[in-house]
Design a protein around this motif. Structure first.
Motif, mmCIF file in Angstrom:
data_model
loop_
_atom_site.group_PDB
_atom_site.id
_atom_site.type_symbol
_atom_site.label_atom_id
_atom_site.label_comp_id
_atom_site.label_asym_id
_atom_site.label_seq_id
_atom_site.Cartn_x
_atom_site.Cartn_y
_atom_site.Cartn_z
ATOM 1 N N ILE A 20 -5.943 -1.785 -4.664
ATOM 2 C CA ILE A 20 -5.680 -2.115 -3.266
ATOM 3 C C ILE A 20 -7.013 -2.184 -2.523
ATOM 4 O O ILE A 20 -7.907 -1.386 -2.750
ATOM 5 N N GLY A 21 -7.148 -3.119 -1.624
ATOM 6 C CA GLY A 21 -8.387 -3.265 -0.863
ATOM 7 C C GLY A 21 -8.459 -2.335 0.335
ATOM 8 O O GLY A 21 -7.467 -1.741 0.752
ATOM 9 N N ASP A 22 -9.656 -2.202 0.889
ATOM 10 C CA ASP A 22 -9.868 -1.452 2.128
ATOM 11 C C ASP A 22 -9.586 -2.399 3.292
ATOM 12 O O ASP A 22 -10.503 -2.846 3.984
ATOM 13 N N VAL A 23 -8.322 -2.708 3.471
ATOM 14 C CA VAL A 23 -7.906 -3.734 4.430
ATOM 15 C C VAL A 23 -6.788 -3.215 5.325
ATOM 16 O O VAL A 23 -6.153 -2.201 5.034
ATOM 17 N N VAL A 24 -6.524 -3.930 6.408
ATOM 18 C CA VAL A 24 -5.430 -3.611 7.327
ATOM 19 C C VAL A 24 -4.115 -4.006 6.679
ATOM 20 O O VAL A 24 -4.014 -5.052 6.027
ATOM 21 N N GLY A 25 -3.083 -3.177 6.874
ATOM 22 C CA GLY A 25 -1.789 -3.540 6.335
ATOM 23 C C GLY A 25 -0.725 -2.477 6.543
ATOM 24 O O GLY A 25 -0.880 -1.559 7.350
ATOM 25 N N VAL A 26 0.347 -2.625 5.789
ATOM 26 C CA VAL A 26 1.486 -1.709 5.812
ATOM 27 C C VAL A 26 1.753 -1.284 4.377
ATOM 28 O O VAL A 26 1.635 -2.084 3.455
ATOM 29 N N TYR A 27 2.112 -0.009 4.209
ATOM 30 C CA TYR A 27 2.498 0.461 2.883
ATOM 31 C C TYR A 27 3.777 1.275 2.969
ATOM 32 O O TYR A 27 4.097 1.834 4.016
ATOM 33 N N GLU A 28 4.501 1.279 1.865
ATOM 34 C CA GLU A 28 5.710 2.088 1.738
ATOM 35 C C GLU A 28 5.584 2.941 0.500
ATOM 36 O O GLU A 28 5.168 2.459 -0.557
ATOM 37 N N LEU A 29 5.960 4.200 0.639
ATOM 38 C CA LEU A 29 6.086 5.083 -0.512
ATOM 39 C C LEU A 29 7.567 5.107 -0.855
ATOM 40 O O LEU A 29 8.420 5.247 0.035
ATOM 41 N N ILE A 30 7.877 4.946 -2.136
ATOM 42 C CA ILE A 30 9.251 4.716 -2.552
ATOM 43 C C ILE A 30 9.680 5.761 -3.575
ATOM 44 O O ILE A 30 8.985 5.999 -4.563
ATOM 45 N N ALA A 31 10.836 6.363 -3.332
ATOM 46 C CA ALA A 31 11.468 7.271 -4.293
ATOM 47 C C ALA A 31 12.584 6.492 -4.997
ATOM 48 O O ALA A 31 12.811 5.318 -4.695
ATOM 49 N N ARG A 32 13.262 7.134 -5.897
ATOM 50 C CA ARG A 32 14.355 6.443 -6.608
ATOM 51 C C ARG A 32 15.442 5.942 -5.648
ATOM 52 O O ARG A 32 16.077 4.938 -5.890
ATOM 53 N N SER A 33 15.619 6.655 -4.526
ATOM 54 C CA SER A 33 16.662 6.290 -3.563
ATOM 55 C C SER A 33 16.239 5.168 -2.615
ATOM 56 O O SER A 33 17.054 4.650 -1.872
ATOM 57 N N GLY A 34 14.950 4.798 -2.619
ATOM 58 C CA GLY A 34 14.456 3.747 -1.731
ATOM 59 C C GLY A 34 13.237 4.224 -0.965
ATOM 60 O O GLY A 34 12.660 5.262 -1.279
ATOM 61 N N PRO A 35 12.809 3.472 0.060
ATOM 62 C CA PRO A 35 11.619 3.853 0.826
ATOM 63 C C PRO A 35 11.794 5.215 1.493
ATOM 64 O O PRO A 35 12.820 5.479 2.111
ATOM 65 N N VAL A 36 10.785 6.082 1.347
ATOM 66 C CA VAL A 36 10.829 7.396 1.985
ATOM 67 C C VAL A 36 9.756 7.528 3.060
ATOM 68 O O VAL A 36 9.786 8.459 3.864
ATOM 69 N N TYR A 37 8.773 6.613 3.093
ATOM 70 C CA TYR A 37 7.726 6.656 4.121
ATOM 71 C C TYR A 37 7.118 5.265 4.264
ATOM 72 O O TYR A 37 6.777 4.628 3.272
ATOM 73 N N GLN A 50 -4.821 9.091 -0.054
ATOM 74 C CA GLN A 50 -4.690 10.399 0.589
ATOM 75 C C GLN A 50 -3.330 11.023 0.281
ATOM 76 O O GLN A 50 -3.237 12.207 -0.028
ATOM 77 N N HIS A 51 -2.260 10.231 0.345
ATOM 78 C CA HIS A 51 -0.931 10.750 0.001
ATOM 79 C C HIS A 51 -0.874 11.152 -1.468
ATOM 80 O O HIS A 51 -0.279 12.167 -1.824
ATOM 81 N N LEU A 52 -1.493 10.365 -2.309
ATOM 82 C CA LEU A 52 -1.509 10.673 -3.738
ATOM 83 C C LEU A 52 -2.259 11.975 -3.991
ATOM 84 O O LEU A 52 -1.787 12.842 -4.736
ATOM 85 N N ASP A 53 -3.419 12.151 -3.363
ATOM 86 C CA ASP A 53 -4.228 13.366 -3.536
ATOM 87 C C ASP A 53 -3.515 14.605 -3.016
ATOM 88 O O ASP A 53 -3.561 15.669 -3.643
ATOM 89 N N GLU A 54 -2.870 14.484 -1.856
ATOM 90 C CA GLU A 54 -2.223 15.636 -1.243
ATOM 91 C C GLU A 54 -0.849 15.934 -1.837
ATOM 92 O O GLU A 54 -0.376 17.057 -1.753
ATOM 93 N N GLY A 55 -0.204 14.931 -2.401
ATOM 94 C CA GLY A 55 1.129 15.134 -2.967
ATOM 95 C C GLY A 55 2.144 15.557 -1.919
ATOM 96 O O GLY A 55 3.088 16.284 -2.224
ATOM 97 N N ASP A 56 1.946 15.109 -0.684
ATOM 98 C CA ASP A 56 2.784 15.552 0.425
ATOM 99 C C ASP A 56 4.142 14.860 0.510
ATOM 100 O O ASP A 56 5.063 15.375 1.124
ATOM 101 N N ILE A 57 4.276 13.705 -0.114
ATOM 102 C CA ILE A 57 5.540 12.964 -0.074
ATOM 103 C C ILE A 57 5.952 12.637 -1.508
ATOM 104 O O ILE A 57 5.197 12.009 -2.247
ATOM 105 N N PRO A 58 7.139 13.077 -1.919
ATOM 106 C CA PRO A 58 7.581 12.807 -3.287
ATOM 107 C C PRO A 58 7.949 11.333 -3.466
ATOM 108 O O PRO A 58 8.975 10.876 -2.985
ATOM 109 N N ALA A 59 7.078 10.594 -4.102
ATOM 110 C CA ALA A 59 7.304 9.165 -4.321
ATOM 111 C C ALA A 59 6.962 8.833 -5.766
ATOM 112 O O ALA A 59 6.076 9.443 -6.365
#
Length: 91
Positions: A20-37, A50-59
């Motif tokens: 992924i580039g260092d660019v402007v955009g939108v991202y979704e973190l997805i669990a088995r049930s669908g988008p969670v963030y 950052q989300h991957l490093d912190e593990g704050d959202i189960p995706a």
């Protein structure tokens, strides 16, 4: 929504985030049930990493779109949040 680049759904891992580039955009973190963030950001790679490093959202997967401006990204994020009601976006 006119995207400059669309990264299709991929496993949520450092190897995939590195593409992924260092660019402007939108991202979704997805669990088995669908988008969670969903979030607009000025830097897709660092925000997702950052989300991957912190593990704050189960995706298990993520999806991202590079957009023309942060203003457009905010609009797209709001539309997707209203439509899918991701668990971690709802307050």
């Amino acid at each position: 929504m006119k995207t400059l680049h669309n990264w299709r759904r991929r496993p949520f891992s450092s190897a995939n985030v590195a593409h992924i580039g260092d660019v402007v955009g939108v991202y979704e973190l997805i669990a088995r049930s669908g988008p969670v963030y969903t979030q607009a950001t000025r830097n897709l790679r660092s925000s997702i990493q950052q989300h991957l490093d912190e593990g704050d959202i189960p995706a298990c997967d993520f999806r991202a779109w590079q957009l023309r401006s942060y203003r457009v990204a905010l609009r797209v994020a709001r539309i997707r949040i209203d439509r899918y009601e991701p668990y971690y976006n709802i307050t």
